[in-house]
Design a protein around this motif. Structure first.
Motif, PDB file in Angstrom:
ATOM      1  N   MET A  72      80.008  67.834  21.771  1.00 45.70           N
ATOM      2  CA  MET A  72      78.558  67.889  22.054  1.00 45.70           C
ATOM      3  C   MET A  72      77.972  66.491  21.848  1.00 45.70           C
ATOM      4  N   ILE A  73      77.297  66.050  22.855  1.00 42.18           N
ATOM      5  CA  ILE A  73      76.642  64.745  22.777  1.00 42.18           C
ATOM      6  C   ILE A  73      75.140  64.990  22.705  1.00 42.18           C
ATOM      7  N   ASN A  74      74.479  64.495  21.650  1.00 40.63           N
ATOM      8  CA  ASN A  74      73.024  64.574  21.510  1.00 40.63           C
ATOM      9  C   ASN A  74      72.409  63.227  21.852  1.00 40.63           C
ATOM     10  N   ILE A  75      71.332  63.232  22.658  1.00 39.54           N
ATOM     11  CA  ILE A  75      70.690  61.996  23.080  1.00 39.54           C
ATOM     12  C   ILE A  75      69.197  62.245  23.200  1.00 39.54           C
ATOM     13  N   ARG A  76      68.382  61.287  22.792  1.00 40.94           N
ATOM     14  CA  ARG A  76      66.924  61.424  22.874  1.00 40.94           C
ATOM     15  C   ARG A  76      66.448  61.219  24.299  1.00 40.94           C
ATOM     16  N   ALA A  77      65.390  61.917  24.625  1.00 33.74           N
ATOM     17  CA  ALA A  77      64.802  61.772  25.954  1.00 33.74           C
ATOM     18  C   ALA A  77      64.370  60.335  26.192  1.00 33.74           C
ATOM     19  N   ALA A  78      64.427  59.917  27.468  1.00 34.79           N
ATOM     20  CA  ALA A  78      64.036  58.587  27.920  1.00 34.79           C
ATOM     21  C   ALA A  78      65.096  57.537  27.598  1.00 34.79           C
ATOM     22  N   CYS A  79      66.214  57.935  26.969  1.00 36.88           N
ATOM     23  CA  CYS A  79      67.304  56.990  26.737  1.00 36.88           C
ATOM     24  C   CYS A  79      68.305  57.060  27.915  1.00 36.88           C
ATOM     25  N   THR A  80      69.348  56.255  27.828  1.00 33.37           N
ATOM     26  CA  THR A  80      70.357  56.193  28.900  1.00 33.37           C
ATOM     27  C   THR A  80      71.639  56.884  28.434  1.00 33.37           C
ATOM     28  N   LEU A  81      72.124  57.813  29.246  1.00 33.25           N
ATOM     29  CA  LEU A  81      73.361  58.533  28.951  1.00 33.25           C
ATOM     30  C   LEU A  81      74.533  57.823  29.637  1.00 33.25           C
ATOM     31  N   ARG A  82      75.542  57.447  28.849  1.00 33.17           N
ATOM     32  CA  ARG A  82      76.759  56.797  29.393  1.00 33.17           C
ATOM     33  C   ARG A  82      77.981  57.614  28.978  1.00 33.17           C
ATOM     34  N   LEU A  83      78.701  58.156  29.957  1.00 31.51           N
ATOM     35  CA  LEU A  83      79.939  58.898  29.718  1.00 31.51           C
ATOM     36  C   LEU A  83      81.109  58.078  30.284  1.00 31.51           C
ATOM     37  N   PHE A  84      82.045  57.711  29.439  1.00 29.83           N
ATOM     38  CA  PHE A  84      83.205  56.897  29.858  1.00 29.83           C
ATOM     39  C   PHE A  84      84.478  57.654  29.469  1.00 29.83           C
ATOM     40  N   VAL A  85      85.327  57.979  30.477  1.00 30.10           N
ATOM     41  CA  VAL A  85      86.535  58.782  30.243  1.00 30.10           C
ATOM     42  C   VAL A  85      87.738  58.048  30.853  1.00 30.10           C
ATOM     43  N   PRO A  86      88.707  57.682  30.025  1.00 23.94           N
ATOM     44  CA  PRO A  86      89.943  57.081  30.591  1.00 23.94           C
ATOM     45  C   PRO A  86      90.709  58.125  31.421  1.00 23.94           C
ATOM     46  N   VAL A  87      91.323  57.683  32.506  1.00 25.15           N
ATOM     47  CA  VAL A  87      92.048  58.580  33.423  1.00 25.15           C
ATOM     48  C   VAL A  87      93.443  57.964  33.691  1.00 25.15           C
ATOM     49  N   ARG A  88      94.438  58.839  33.603  1.00 24.06           N
ATOM     50  CA  ARG A  88      95.802  58.391  33.908  1.00 24.06           C
ATOM     51  C   ARG A  88      96.465  59.386  34.855  1.00 24.06           C
ATOM     52  N   GLY A  89      97.388  58.901  35.666  1.00 27.43           N
ATOM     53  CA  GLY A  89      98.126  59.774  36.582  1.00 27.43           C
ATOM     54  C   GLY A  89      98.754  58.969  37.714  1.00 27.43           C
ATOM     55  N   ARG A  90      99.884  59.488  38.224  1.00 30.80           N
ATOM     56  CA  ARG A  90     100.555  58.847  39.353  1.00 30.80           C
ATOM     57  C   ARG A  90     100.960  59.915  40.349  1.00 30.80           C
ATOM     58  N   PRO A  91     100.612  59.785  41.552  1.00 32.17           N
ATOM     59  CA  PRO A  91      99.763  58.679  42.053  1.00 32.17           C
ATOM     60  C   PRO A  91      98.336  58.748  41.444  1.00 32.17           C
ATOM     61  N   ALA A  92      97.565  57.690  41.674  1.00 34.07           N
ATOM     62  CA  ALA A  92      96.220  57.618  41.071  1.00 34.07           C
ATOM     63  C   ALA A  92      95.415  58.856  41.488  1.00 34.07           C
ATOM     64  N   PRO A  93      94.941  59.565  40.502  1.00 34.73           N
ATOM     65  CA  PRO A  93      94.243  60.822  40.842  1.00 34.73           C
ATOM     66  C   PRO A  93      92.841  60.572  41.455  1.00 34.73           C
ATOM     67  N   GLU A  94      92.393  61.587  42.186  1.00 39.50           N
ATOM     68  CA  GLU A  94      91.002  61.576  42.721  1.00 39.50           C
ATOM     69  C   GLU A  94      90.093  62.225  41.667  1.00 39.50           C
ATOM     70  N   VAL A  95      89.072  61.497  41.315  1.00 40.73           N
ATOM     71  CA  VAL A  95      88.198  61.924  40.204  1.00 40.73           C
ATOM     72  C   VAL A  95      86.842  62.383  40.762  1.00 40.73           C
ATOM     73  N   LYS A  96      86.360  63.529  40.232  1.00 37.17           N
ATOM     74  CA  LYS A  96      85.043  64.069  40.650  1.00 37.17           C
ATOM     75  C   LYS A  96      84.257  64.488  39.407  1.00 37.17           C
ATOM     76  N   TRP A  97      82.947  64.183  39.415  1.00 37.02           N
ATOM     77  CA  TRP A  97      82.021  64.618  38.355  1.00 37.02           C
ATOM     78  C   TRP A  97      81.213  65.827  38.849  1.00 37.02           C
ATOM     79  N   GLY A  98      80.981  66.753  37.984  1.00 38.17           N
ATOM     80  CA  GLY A  98      80.159  67.919  38.322  1.00 38.17           C
ATOM     81  C   GLY A  98      79.344  68.395  37.122  1.00 38.17           C
ATOM     82  N   LYS A  99      78.504  69.351  37.366  1.00 33.67           N
ATOM     83  CA  LYS A  99      77.636  69.881  36.285  1.00 33.67           C
ATOM     84  C   LYS A  99      77.508  71.385  36.477  1.00 33.67           C
ATOM     85  N   ALA A 100      77.796  72.111  35.416  1.00 31.14           N
ATOM     86  CA  ALA A 100      77.653  73.568  35.475  1.00 31.14           C
ATOM     87  C   ALA A 100      76.166  73.932  35.549  1.00 31.14           C
ATOM     88  N   GLU A 101      75.874  74.929  36.320  1.00 30.16           N
ATOM     89  CA  GLU A 101      74.495  75.435  36.467  1.00 30.16           C
ATOM     90  C   GLU A 101      73.546  74.334  36.935  1.00 30.16           C
TER      91      GLU A 101
END
Length: 926
Positions: free
Chosen positions: A1-30
């Motif tokens: 769980m990430i808590n952040i105050r309103a009006a601030c900037t949200l930064r999500l950084f996730v390392p990714v590994r795989g061969r061949p290089a995987p296709e990455v997609k971001w989504g949001k539930a609801e």
């Protein structure tokens, strides 16, 4: 769980590994990720950056990486710490005539913090600002009391530790009302073989909403099969198409915009048949009494079917109806109403009602109660003597509607104008008046009196208080019928007149022939003493001037003749008061003031009617200022003319004048004072206004203006009157108020034709000649394309200086003005603002305790200045303030909240920890 105050900037950084290089997609539930989100995906990492996050960015974010070997997903929960979203399912549960019940459910987003409470607010439909109602922890609230029939908007806001969230509002205005109560008593007015006429009373309460109509339902007797037979707005209707001989029951329902009331049923069922009732009139009493000046209402029950005709007569003649005397008829009553009754309203009133079955009559006597009329004359005077007489008269013709309680008898000596009461309790029409002065002439006045007052008087003829007979005439000349040396027999005849009374006796005197009077002795005495004093002991003439008398004392004189045989019997005078034979003159009359200026007036008068027996030698003129109490003599020298110019008056002061006459006996009584007159130069009617012209027109209004008259007539212009007439008519009508207008501009509304106008000025002396507009005017909308009049395109200033740009804007209707900078709309702040193209004509100020969340309105009316003194605050508390501006387009958003201010008395700048003395007021400047 990430808590952040309103009006601030949200930064999500996730390392990714795989061969061949995987296709990455971001989504949001609801939901979906914002379009403004920055996504950066490479073969080794994936990042998501959302700037200025808000409550709607909360949720579960998914990252999916997929290649030929398979797919993996991770979930990242983000909670944005912000104020809550609007409450959900905000509905109106119940409305009554003075309350409303609101319910809601928690917000979908609580802002990452527990909801502390909810704020309920309301707004009248005619206003733009919400006012707080309550703060509660429940999810329902009953708002009361509310004004019946009021129209409101409502909203509810949730609050957590991060602030107050967004509101949930009612979309449409809500009227505070409910279903009406049942109608009042239902009654049958008329019945025929096919119709029934019903009437009913209004409901006691309409539920806060106007009754739109009434529904009348019928059903056969002993049946519950009700059917609608009529829908009307009035309180009476005729139900038609009934079957002859059938028996029906009826009920009435009131309807407003909230629904139908409970029905009110007619007590008894009705048979559809023609009614035949002989006419009848039954007055409750046969005699009515009313005091003059009061109102009288006579309500007489009547009956009859078919409906009878009703005729009122008074004293045998048809009753003439006026705005003061009128007759109203209903189904069961005929009512005579007399307002402000007069003596002439008394008499015999007859009522005749008639229909096809016959007619009936009734008589009512109306007695007016008032002061009686004067006693009936003439006044008879009988049994006259030197000290008394008996008066008699007849009772008044008009007794005032009640018995005469007594008579009042007054008398006066005809030599005076003062009336004296002889008796105020005379019960009969005769009175013996005693203790009269012998030889005086009297006049008598008689009043009749009852419980309502005293009548006018009748006067008798003047009557002399003396016996009705006189002294007898002189006897015949005496003669000696016989004599001797010792006696003489003297005879005489009876006098020709006995004076109206029997001769009681005679007096016989003698004297020696040729015996002459040698001289006279004159004596005097004061009436308060008994001793006589000799004035002259040897007066040879038959007159003598007596000197050295004391003024005001009363004297009696007597004279004795002396011959050679001695002194004769004295002859006494009547008492005489030593005083001047003249009296001061009467008052001058018919005073008139002429030639009035700011410092002088001329007083004119006529000579007194009575001079006091001596010639008028002069007059004394006096004045008195309204602001003073003393009379001041105006003339230093004696005035012999019948006019005098008074000078040295103070401008605009008011004076009254009086004049006294003077003769040898002294100064007489002053004349009645004149009315107060102001010392000012004469004034006249003003000149006509100038430069009358058309200012503006619309489809339903016309605005005209004018200038003040060149000449105001010497006094202040009190106002102006604007007159209007249609172009094809000649009859002028005043469209300003009766008292006129003080401005030199006037707007005429509800105009829709071609008109002529003219304007007149008026002052205290009257109305000027009118000044017409040059041409006819037609009420129509005028449109003008918006345009600017810019003086400069470039403005230069140093950093830190203020900049104010004023650009005249022309357009009709008033154009909407919007400022932009570099192509973007300007966001107004306390440092950067615009008046919206319309003049700011006021401000609205709100305040709150720093520890409270509820803002309170400070001003009841619009604040015109940019400062305001706030009173009735609690000493020692800390307050915050905010202000909004208002122009023709509406009310702006509120300013930034002011710094906190402590309610104390302070000298100079005061910090919060410098508490000097408690206070209950503060000054706000904006």
């Amino acid at each position: 769980m990430i808590n952040i105050r309103a009006a601030c900037t949200l930064r999500l950084f996730v390392p990714v590994r795989g061969r061949p290089a995987p296709e990455v997609k971001w989504g949001k539930a609801e939901g979906e990720i914002k379009d403004t989100a920055l996504i950066d995906n490479t073969g080794s990492y994936a990042s998501l950056v959302i700037e200025n996050v808000d409550r709607f960015d909360s949720g579960k974010y998914t990252l999916t990486a997929e290649n030929a070997s398979g797919a993996k997903s991770v979930f990242i929960s983000v909670r944005v710490l912000d104020s809550p979203s609007p409450p959900t399912n905000f509905i109106v549960k119940e409305i009554t005539k003075n309350s409303i019940t609101l319910t809601w459910e928690p917000p979908l987003l609580d802002g990452g913090s527990k909801i502390k409470h909810y704020i309920v607010e309301k707004r009248e439909s005619t206003r733009k600002v919400y006012s707080p109602i309550t703060t509660c922890n429940r999810m329902s609230w009953k708002v009361e009391p509310l004004p019946e029939g009021g129209i409101f908007f409502f909203r509810v806001l949730a609050e957590n530790e991060y602030g107050v969230g967004l509101p949930a509002k009612t979309i449409d205005p809500i009227k505070i009302s409910e279903k009406p109560q049942p109608p009042g008593k239902v009654s049958v007015v008329d019945v025929t073989c096919s119709t029934v006429t019903l009437a009913w009373e209004k409901p006691v309460n309409d539920g806060g909403s106007r009754i739109s109509h009434y529904e009348i339902e019928l059903a056969p007797k002993d049946s519950e099969a009700w059917s609608l037979c009529a829908s009307v707005k009035a309180l009476e209707t005729v139900v038609t198409n009934l079957l002859k001989g059938e028996e029906y029951q009826f009920r009435v329902v009131a309807v407003n915009d909230k629904g139908k009331s409970e029905p009110r049923q007619l007590v008894q069922s009705v048979v559809a048949k023609d009614l035949v009732i002989e006419p009848a009139v039954r007055p409750k009493v046969s005699t009515y009494s009313v005091q003059v000046g009061y109102d009288l209402k006579i309500e007489v029950p009547i009956a009859g079917h078919p409906k009878p005709t009703i005729t009122w007569t008074k004293d045998g003649a048809a009753l003439k109806q006026t705005t003061r005397v009128n007759v109203t008829d209903s189904a069961n009553h005929t009512t005579l109403t007399i307002k402000d009754a007069t003596r002439e309203d008394g008499g015999m009133y007859s009522i005749n009602i008639a229909n096809t079955l016959g007619s009936k009559d009734a008589t009512i006597e109306v007695i007016t109660l008032d002061r009686p009329g004067p006693p009936t004359g003439p006044v008879k005077v009988e049994d006259i003597s030197a000290e008394s007489m008996t008066l008699s008269w007849e009772p008044p013709t008009y007794t005032g509607g009640c018995p005469i309680s007594n008579y009042v008898v007054e008398k006066r000596d005809t030599t005076t104008t003062n009336w004296l009461v002889v008796s105020a309790t005379v019960a009969r029409t005769t009175l013996k008046v005693s203790n009269l002065k012998t030889g005086a002439e009297y006049q008598f006045r008689i009043y009749a009196e009852n419980r309502y007052g005293k009548s006018y008087a009748i006067d008798s003829e003047p009557v002399l208080a003396q016996y009705p007979f006189q002294e007898p005439g002189p006897p015949g000349t005496p003669f000696v019928s016989s004599y001797s040396k010792d006696y003489m027999v003297v005879d005489w005849h009876k006098p020709p007149s006995d004076g109206g009374s029997v001769i009681l006796g005679y007096h016989l005197e003698r004297k020696e022939k040729n015996t002459s009077i040698s001289h006279y002795i004159i004596q005097k005495r004061e009436t308060s003493r008994l001793a006589w004093t000799v004035v002259s002991s040897d007066c040879g003439a038959t007159m003598f001037k007596v000197t050295k008398l004391l003024k005001g004392n009363e004297y009696i004189f007597r004279v004795m003749a002396v011959n050679k045989y001695g002194e004769g019997e004295p002859l006494e005078s009547v008492p005489v008061i030593m005083r001047n034979p003249f009296v001061p003159p009467g008052s001058p009359h018919e005073l008139e003031i002429t030639n009035i200026t700011r410092d002088s007036m001329t007083v004119c008068w006529n000579r007194p009617e009575a001079t006091g027996g001596s010639e008028i030698v002069g007059y004394i003129v006096e004045k008195r200022d309204r602001a003073g109490v003393r009379w001041t003599k105006c003339n230093k020298r004696r005035v012999t003319d019948l006019r005098f110019r008074v000078t040295g008056l103070t401008e605009d002061h008011e004076y009254e004048f009086r004049v006294s006459a003077e003769n040898a006996a002294g100064v007489g009584q002053p004349s009645p004072a004149t009315s107060y007159l102001k010392a000012c130069d004469p004034t006249f009617e003003p000149g006509c206004p100038t430069n009358a012209q058309l200012v503006d027109t619309s489809k339903d209004s016309i605005t005209v203006s004018w200038h003040r008259p060149i000449y105001d007539g010497g006094c202040e212009i009190q106002g102006y009157a604007v007159e209007i007439t249609k172009a094809d008519e000649e009859e002028w009508a005043i469209c300003t108020p009766p008292s006129g207008v003080n401005a030199t501009k006037f707007r005429i509304t509800n105009a829709g034709h071609e008109y002529l106008f003219r304007v007149s000025a008026f002052n205290e002396k009257g109305k000027s000649d009118p000044r017409p507009l040059a041409a006819t005017v037609t009420a129509k909308d005028v449109t003008i394309e918006p345009r600017f009049k810019m003086a400069f395109n470039t403005y230069s200033l140093q950093q830190g200086q203020d900049l104010k740009i004023e650009i005249p804007v022309i357009g009709r209707p008033v154009p909407k003005v919007e400022w932009k900078k570099d192509g973007h709309a300007i966001k107004e702040t306390t440092r950067l603002n615009s008046d919206g193209g319309s003049h700011v004509f006021g401000y609205h100020l709100q305040m709150k305790d720093r520890n409270s969340i509820l803002w309170q309105r400070v001003n009841k009316t619009v604040i015109r200045a940019t400062h305001y003194k706030v009173t009735n605050i609690n000493a020692g508390l800390i307050y915050e303030f905010k202000v909004a501006a208002e122009n023709a387009a509406g009310i702006s958003a509120f300013s930034k909240v002011s710094d906190a201010v402590l309610a104390i008395d302070a000298c100079g700048e005061c910090k919060l920890n410098q508490i000097l003395q408690k206070s209950r007021k503060c000054d706000i400047t904006f």
